[in-house]
Design a protein around this motif. Structure first.
Motif, mmCIF file in Angstrom:
data_model
loop_
_atom_site.group_PDB
_atom_site.id
_atom_site.type_symbol
_atom_site.label_atom_id
_atom_site.label_comp_id
_atom_site.label_asym_id
_atom_site.label_seq_id
_atom_site.Cartn_x
_atom_site.Cartn_y
_atom_site.Cartn_z
ATOM 1 N N GLY A 43 89.505 17.482 -21.296
ATOM 2 C CA GLY A 43 89.677 17.237 -19.870
ATOM 3 C C GLY A 43 89.114 18.364 -19.018
ATOM 4 O O GLY A 43 88.458 18.118 -17.996
ATOM 5 N N ARG A 94 85.203 18.242 -19.230
ATOM 6 C CA ARG A 94 84.662 17.148 -18.442
ATOM 7 C C ARG A 94 84.878 17.378 -16.949
ATOM 8 O O ARG A 94 84.039 17.027 -16.127
ATOM 9 N N ILE A 143 93.050 14.283 -14.202
ATOM 10 C CA ILE A 143 92.218 14.229 -15.404
ATOM 11 C C ILE A 143 91.995 12.788 -15.856
ATOM 12 O O ILE A 143 90.935 12.461 -16.395
ATOM 13 N N SER A 144 92.967 11.926 -15.600
ATOM 14 C CA SER A 144 92.828 10.523 -15.998
ATOM 15 C C SER A 144 91.598 9.870 -15.385
ATOM 16 O O SER A 144 90.997 8.965 -15.982
ATOM 17 N N LEU A 188 88.757 10.967 -15.144
ATOM 18 C CA LEU A 188 87.540 11.289 -15.880
ATOM 19 C C LEU A 188 87.118 10.156 -16.809
ATOM 20 O O LEU A 188 86.016 10.163 -17.348
ATOM 21 N N GLN A 242 86.394 10.495 -22.095
ATOM 22 C CA GLN A 242 87.818 10.661 -21.800
ATOM 23 C C GLN A 242 88.638 9.526 -22.395
ATOM 24 O O GLN A 242 89.779 9.735 -22.837
ATOM 25 N N SER A 262 89.166 10.333 -25.866
ATOM 26 C CA SER A 262 90.143 11.421 -25.924
ATOM 27 C C SER A 262 91.564 10.877 -25.819
ATOM 28 O O SER A 262 92.473 11.324 -26.538
ATOM 29 N N THR A 264 98.833 18.177 -12.784
ATOM 30 C CA THR A 264 98.035 18.537 -13.951
ATOM 31 C C THR A 264 98.665 19.688 -14.716
ATOM 32 O O THR A 264 98.719 19.679 -15.955
#
Length: 239
Positions: A39, A42, A56-57, A59, A68, A71, A197
């Protein structure tokens, strides 16, 4: 929810080889750091991504979003493997059933997050308007994250018991405090995405630490009780 927990408890209680258990625990230890590493990488190279405004989601969106998504899926696999390793490490001791089961629910939430991606917004992917309407898949994504992290926080509280039973009092106290910090980050997400985050990252890292510590610390061994009426004698050998 109850059916999911019951199924996970059945799966996690299945016998595994010692080598397989070690690999399972290793999976649980690396899951969080690996997800965060992907994360962060990216996020820093993603065009238009800003950690202070984007989760981050997000991404998982855009041309390179598949990275992602993979991931998410891989992290789910590793977390469930880690839950199985924890089940074996804890056996029938305190927290040996519900702790691993709740970690397993957390792992499943990553699969749900992969299947139902977050909504675009706050300028990401590049060119996206700041404000967008929430979609159905976006709502499911948020619900999966909420359920998953609530399960994780509950798991920390449950796993404080085996930590204390192993004499790891400081770890046990921290395992009860960390959920407060994680939930505080979630509650502050409306004002700061970065707080969300940080809270989520703290939960992932603490799970890695607790998994490694429980797998490496032996359970308490109580002295064997002497039956009533039996006299224990000690023979002294002259030197």
């Amino acid at each position: 929810m109850t059916d999911t927990l019951t199924a996970l408890r059945h799966i996690l209680s299945a016998p595994t080889s010692r080598l397989g258990a070690r690999w399972a625990v290793a999976g649980g230890v690396v899951a969080g750091p690996l997800f965060l590493a992907v994360g962060l990488f990216r996020g820093f190279v993603g065009d238009g991504f800003d950690f202070t405004r984007n989760a981050i989601s997000q991404l998982a969106l855009g041309d390179w979003g598949w990275i992602q998504t993979v991931s998410f899926l891989l992290t789910g696999v590793l977390l469930i493997a880690g839950a199985a390793g924890l089940r074996r490490a804890l056996r029938d001791g305190p927290g040996g059933t519900w702790g691993p089961a709740l970690v397993g629910v957390f792992g499943v939430s990553f699969w749900a997050a992969a299947a139902f991606p977050a909504d675009a917004g706050a300028g990401f992917p590049a060119g996206t308007p700041e404000a967008t309407a929430m979609s159905g898949h976006g709502a499911v994504h948020m619900a999966a994250g909420m359920i998953g992290y609530l399960a994780l926080c509950a798991a920390f509280v449950v796993l404080a018991r085996p930590l204390a039973a192993r004499g790891l009092r400081g770890w046990a106290v921290a395992s009860r405090v960390v959920p407060v910090a994680v939930l505080a980050g979630f509650m502050a997400s409306a004002a700061s995405v970065l707080a969300f985050t940080v809270g989520a990252g703290l939960g992932l890292l603490w799970l890695s630490a607790v998994t490694a510590r429980l797998a490496g610390a032996p359970a308490d061994r109580k002295p064997t009780a002497v039956p009533a009426g039996v006299i224990v004698t000690t023979k002294i050998i002259p030197t």
